[in-house]
Design an enzyme around this catalytic site. Structure first.
Site, short mmCIF file in Angstrom:
data_model
loop_
_atom_site.label_atom_id
_atom_site.label_comp_id
_atom_site.label_asym_id
_atom_site.label_seq_id
_atom_site.Cartn_x
_atom_site.Cartn_y
_atom_site.Cartn_z
N PRO A 1 0.84 -1.21 0.00
CG PRO A 1 0.03 -1.02 2.18
CD PRO A 1 0.75 -1.95 1.26
CB THR B 1 -0.16 7.35 1.18
OG1 THR B 1 -0.96 6.56 2.06
CG2 THR B 1 -0.69 8.77 1.17
CB ALA C 1 -3.76 4.21 3.66
CD GLN D 1 -3.01 0.09 4.21
OE1 GLN D 1 -2.73 1.21 3.75
NE2 GLN D 1 -2.13 -0.62 4.90
N GLY E 1 -3.68 -1.64 10.45
CA GLY E 1 -3.46 -1.61 11.90
C GLY E 1 -2.02 -1.26 12.24
CE1 TYR F 1 -0.76 7.68 9.93
CE2 TYR F 1 -0.15 5.60 8.90
CZ TYR F 1 -0.01 6.97 9.01
OH TYR F 1 0.88 7.64 8.20
N GLY G 1 7.21 -2.07 -2.20
CA GLY G 1 6.65 -0.72 -2.22
C GLY G 1 7.32 0.18 -3.22
NE ARG G 2 11.05 2.41 0.18
CZ ARG G 2 11.76 2.42 1.30
NH1 ARG G 2 12.30 3.56 1.72
NH2 ARG G 2 11.93 1.31 2.00
#
Ligand code: FNR
Ligand code: 8K6
Length: 347
Positions: A25, A27, A58, A100, A174, A178, A316-317
């Protein structure tokens, strides 16, 4: 026999992934001002459909969940329709995608909505909103028992909305300091009611959300991301481990689609976790499918999966820098290196 990460993997009886490489995920703050996914987002996700599973950026479950500009939502019909275009495009290209589900808790900012910032306890976090540094974080209001019930119901509603929008399932966020993570760490949870002080109480909110989402859409479509070690928007506390020990024991009975570590660098060791890394600690305490993540490349991920450190890898990246990541890996082509400057546009 070595595992080929590019071969299919059955998550459960209803979901089979075309390979073991997930898109983490990420953003991107590119939704429109009504927090609706745009055509550029449709194209961005569709280009990555060769991933075994895309986990969406997210996505906030309700207005007071927002802590960053232009993060998409899943609480209005317009947002559901916008996501439908994303999921249809991913499916048309042969991919699968989970949403997500996100509430930032004390990292929310009332600049983005009318109302109060809710968190387990009235303990603020230092700092200010990324990209909007003039917005410093506020001391949140400790959620009342009514607030907590409303939050749990809104996670379940967002999960239903995700299925309506065509998502193959949801990953409950989770992790990373956050809202749900705030209940799980002593640095953010000083409640003295049934949601605080003991491992059982501090796990109650996370488990209530998990159970409400399972009741709404089924365990086969429900996944969870956790950060047992505090590393982002959170301070470490030696008492946290007992909370996660208890939580994971409970999760072992839930039959989730998968559990996903939330960490940027999985070589990081946590004193609070008896010097284990995130994946080491989760593997030792959780028996279901585990997704590893955090500064892996294809070769280190392959070695970790073959060493039985986890079952699936999230990237991710490198997926930001390489929309065709899977194709490049499969054909031994050179990857473009990620750079923060790439966050300025969706390629
Ligand atoms: C992230 N990460 C992240 N995590 C999450 O649970 N939800 C999110 O929306 C985001 N957003 C996000 C944005 C950007 C720009 C980055 C770089 C990271 C964390 C991400 O999922 C992942 O855990 C880390 O990036 C580590 O994996 P890599 O990049 O080393 O493969
Ligand atoms: C979920 C919102 C993400 C917003 C963009 C995140 C950009 C990445 C930079 C955050 C890095 C945090 C990693 C902290 C590691 C600390 C190690 C001590």
């Amino acid at each position: 026999m070595t595992t080929d990460l590019l071969q299919p993997f059955k998550l459960n009886n209803s979901i089979e992934l075309q390979n073991r490489i997930l898109m983490a995920p990420l953003t991107r703050c590119m939704a429109d001002d009504n927090l609706v996914p745009t055509q550029a987002m449709v194209d961005y996700y569709a280009r990555r459909a060769e991933a075994g599973l895309i986990i969406s950026e997210a996505t906030i479950i309700r207005p007071d969940a927002q802590g960053y500009p232009n993060t998409p939502g899943l609480f209005t019909s317009e947002q559901i329709q916008g996501w439908k275009k994303v999921t249809e495009a991913v499916h048309a290209n042969g991919g699968k995608i989970f949403a997500q589900l996100w509430h930032v808790g004390r990292v929310a900012h009332p600049h983005f909505f009318d109302g109060e910032v809710l968190a387990p306890s009235a303990i603020g976090v230092e700092g200010s909103v990324p990209r909007m540094r003039e917005l410093t974080y506020q001391t949140p209001k400790a959620a009342t028992l009514d607030d907590i019930q409303g939050l749990v119901a809104d996670y379940a509603k967002a999960a239903e909305n995700a299925v309506e929008a065509g998502f193959d399932g949801v990953e409950i966020h989770g992790a990373n300091g956050y809202l749900i993570d705030q209940f799980l760490h002593f640095a953010a949870n000083q409640r003295n009611d049934e949601y605080g002080q003991t491992p059982e109480n501090m796990s109650r909110f996370a488990l209530a959300v998990v159970d409400a989402v399972i009741a709404a859409i089924g365990a086969d479509k429900t996944a969870l991301r956790l950060s047992p070690g505090a590393y982002f928007n959170m301070d470490e506390d030696s008492r946290d481990k007992a909370v996660f020990d208890y939580l994971l024991k409970q999760l072992n009975t839930r039959d989730l689609a998968y559990l996903h570590g939330g960490i940027f660098d999985d070589s990081m060791r946590f004193a609070s976790l008896e010097d284990k890394t995130t994946s080491e600690y989760l593997r030792a305490n959780y028996q279901g499918t585990l997704v590893g993540v955090g500064s892996y490349d294809f070769d280190t991920a392959k070695a970790a999966i073959n060493g039985n450190k986890f079952d699936l890898i999230a990237i991710g990246r490198s997926f930001i820098a390489n929309p065709d990541y899977i194709n490049k890996i499969a054909n031994n082509k050179e990857l473009v290196e990620y750079d923060d400057a790439m966050l300025a546009e969706l390629i």
